[in-house]
Design a protein around this motif. Sequence first.
Motif, short mmCIF file in Angstrom:
data_model
loop_
_atom_site.label_atom_id
_atom_site.label_comp_id
_atom_site.label_asym_id
_atom_site.label_seq_id
_atom_site.Cartn_x
_atom_site.Cartn_y
_atom_site.Cartn_z
N ILE A 233 35.37 63.60 42.84
CA ILE A 233 36.83 63.47 42.71
C ILE A 233 37.30 62.24 43.49
CG2 ILE A 233 39.04 64.57 43.20
CD1 ILE A 233 37.46 66.01 41.10
N VAL A 234 36.80 62.12 44.72
CA VAL A 234 37.17 60.97 45.54
C VAL A 234 36.75 59.68 44.85
CG1 VAL A 234 36.78 59.81 47.73
CG2 VAL A 234 37.04 62.28 47.67
N PHE A 235 35.55 59.70 44.29
CA PHE A 235 35.05 58.53 43.59
C PHE A 235 36.01 58.09 42.48
CE2 PHE A 235 32.91 57.20 39.67
CZ PHE A 235 32.42 55.97 40.06
N LEU A 236 36.41 59.07 41.65
CA LEU A 236 37.30 58.73 40.53
C LEU A 236 38.60 58.12 41.02
CD1 LEU A 236 36.90 61.71 38.07
CD2 LEU A 236 36.55 59.28 37.58
N SER A 237 39.15 58.68 42.09
CA SER A 237 40.46 58.17 42.52
C SER A 237 40.33 56.84 43.27
CB SER A 237 41.19 59.21 43.37
OG SER A 237 40.33 59.70 44.35
N ALA A 238 39.17 56.55 43.81
CA ALA A 238 38.97 55.25 44.47
C ALA A 238 38.60 54.19 43.45
CB ALA A 238 37.88 55.36 45.52
N PHE A 239 37.83 54.60 42.47
CA PHE A 239 37.27 53.71 41.46
C PHE A 239 38.36 53.00 40.66
CE2 PHE A 239 36.01 53.82 36.91
CZ PHE A 239 34.98 52.90 36.93
N ILE A 240 39.36 53.77 40.23
CA ILE A 240 40.35 53.22 39.30
C ILE A 240 41.17 52.08 39.91
CG2 ILE A 240 42.43 53.80 37.96
CD1 ILE A 240 40.94 56.53 37.40
N PRO A 241 41.78 52.24 41.10
CA PRO A 241 42.52 51.09 41.67
C PRO A 241 41.61 49.90 41.97
CG PRO A 241 42.97 53.10 42.90
CD PRO A 241 41.91 53.45 41.92
N PHE B 210 41.30 43.33 48.07
CA PHE B 210 41.65 44.08 49.27
C PHE B 210 42.83 45.02 49.04
CE2 PHE B 210 38.81 41.45 51.75
CZ PHE B 210 38.39 42.37 52.69
N THR B 211 43.81 44.55 48.27
CA THR B 211 44.91 45.44 47.92
C THR B 211 44.34 46.66 47.21
OG1 THR B 211 46.33 43.53 47.63
CG2 THR B 211 47.11 45.60 46.71
N GLY B 212 43.43 46.43 46.28
CA GLY B 212 42.80 47.52 45.55
C GLY B 212 42.09 48.48 46.49
N LEU B 213 41.36 47.94 47.46
CA LEU B 213 40.63 48.79 48.40
C LEU B 213 41.60 49.65 49.20
CD1 LEU B 213 37.84 46.39 49.70
CD2 LEU B 213 37.60 48.32 48.14
N LYS B 214 42.73 49.05 49.61
CA LYS B 214 43.68 49.81 50.42
C LYS B 214 44.34 50.92 49.60
CE LYS B 214 45.03 45.82 52.46
NZ LYS B 214 45.99 44.91 53.07
N VAL B 215 44.70 50.58 48.36
CA VAL B 215 45.27 51.61 47.49
C VAL B 215 44.24 52.71 47.26
CG1 VAL B 215 46.17 52.08 45.18
CG2 VAL B 215 46.82 49.98 46.36
N SER B 216 42.99 52.29 47.02
CA SER B 216 41.90 53.25 46.80
C SER B 216 41.73 54.18 47.99
CB SER B 216 40.58 52.52 46.60
OG SER B 216 40.57 51.88 45.38
N LEU B 217 41.79 53.59 49.16
CA LEU B 217 41.60 54.37 50.37
C LEU B 217 42.65 55.47 50.45
CD1 LEU B 217 39.75 54.21 52.89
CD2 LEU B 217 41.69 53.23 54.07
N ASN B 218 43.90 55.08 50.22
CA ASN B 218 44.98 56.06 50.26
C ASN B 218 44.80 57.15 49.22
OD1 ASN B 218 46.70 55.44 52.35
ND2 ASN B 218 47.64 53.77 51.20
#
Lengths: 257, 260
Positions: free
Chosen positions: B135-143, B187-195
């Motif tokens: 689940i975490v993967f899916l929500s991090a992957f997309i952004p 990096f923006t993507g990574l931060k959104v993913s993290l959240n």
Amino acid sequence: MEQSGKIGKEKLSCRGITKSFSSSSGNFEVLHDLTFDVYENEFLVLFGPGQCGKTTLLYMLAGLEECTEGEVFHNGEPVTGPAPSRAVVYQTMALFPWMTVWDNVSFSQKVRKAEKKVIAERTQYFIDLVGLTGFEKSYPVQLSGGMKQRVGIARAYCSDPDVLLMDEPFGHLDAQTRYMMQESLGKIWENEKRTIVFVTNNIEEALYLADRIILLSDCPSQIKKEYRITLPRPRSLVSPEFLKLRKEITEQMNMSD
Amino acid sequence: MKKKSKLKFQIISIISLIAFFAIWQLLTDVYRVIPSTMLPSPVKVLQTIGMKWSVKKPDGSTLPQHILASLQVSGLGFCLGAVIGVPLGVIMAWWEKADLSLKPVFDFVRTIPPIAWIPIMIVLLGIGVVAKASIVFLSAFIPCVINSYTGIKATKTVHIWVAQTFGGSKTRTLFKVAIPTALPYIFTGLKVSLNSSWGALVAAEMLGSASGLGYMIQMGRLLSRADLIVVGMIVIGIIGTILSAFLDSLEKIVVKGEVR
Ligand SMILES: Nc1ncnc2c1ncn2[C@@H]1O[C@H](COP(=O)(O)OP(=O)(O)OP(=O)(O)O)[C@@H](O)[C@H]1O
Ligand SMILES: [Mg+2]
């Protein structure tokens, strides 16, 4: 060929090149049937009014835009795409903002995978030549407009091209800096002779730098006239011959065909 | 002058934080406007944090165990999401064939909220680490995919021309020109993913788990222990802030010369 008293052999040859952009409202012809040569080690200025297609023409020489009709030859070979032998100094400078001055200037050499020592020597040589010694580690955002243009020129020179294509490299500068840059480009060119095609819409700049000026007409652009400039260098902007030529060319440009 | 005004704002923000906790304390323990079963006082929350540091009751694990469990799952899912998502976005944006063949599938998948996958994941993979990490993967992957795709597409044509006129190949131009352009977007993507991955984790743990911060919050609700819920929320907030700050400072090191 049709030119008498040529400087060297032909470097670039344009043969009947025409460019039109197609849009929803039909075809829009920018350049119409241009034929001219650029000779070895010549400083050729393409001089024309704003929006007449100077950038488009330069990109066609570089191989970045295709000709709608006609062909461009470089050393006799048809130009089919961009190549390291034709370096461009862009109107917008197009420096890489994430690279330091040093990395921008040495970029072409690194792409070419030159020897480390060669890269270092060449890069330093051209940075010194354009007067940016001490700014090697600066990023483009930290530089003034004039310094950025110097980086653009050093980057193009450093790639060791056969032909240098410069698109209004001093267009955005104030008169003072512009004059200084013209002077130093003149000196750089005397030290490092190259075939240069230089685009401008500033008559003083054209007369100060050119061996030959090709005067372009309004859109769709055609060659209006050619001038061979034989004034001795470094040129004075106020000598009677300079002023006479300046008047003549300005009148010619404002004359409608 | 500039330093002085910065200090002023730091003082103001500290004062407002203190005021926030003071009002909270007044509303709960002092005047008892809100009953402690609904909202525990800050003092009580601190006590619970101290207690949970080593005590397993009433939810089965100590606070550090919960934190570790959550970090493991989210770390695994987030890293996988970034390691697969960023290159996928880059490849799709740079090579037209990949764009044409993969983008439609991705565009469909991305419209499904990751949390909607939880029931299927539980059925398929149980309530273990793998299910939650998915689940975490899916929500991090997309952004990650979306932002790195946008970043590569933001490469200026004239910059690509510079590389091409100097004889740079397509792959070299990607690494030398397009990826540096895309880095701030990545990096923006990574931060959104993290959240969003941190959020998805808590949701996954609340629905099916035996440990983790989300699980602790859920247990707090079942046992009517409001203090556990608030402790869970605060710890989640603190960890999220630390991780974001880490990414921010990494970005400052990696991204040079004000690309945007
Ligand atoms: N890719 C393109 N598609 C459509 N029209 C274009 C394109 N590139 C240029 N043009 C048009 O061609 C004309 C000439 O443009 P170009 O940039 O070559 O002029 P220019 O002489 O360099 O102008 P300036 O003096 O402002 O630099 C303009 O009217 C422009 O709108
Ligand atoms: Mg132009």
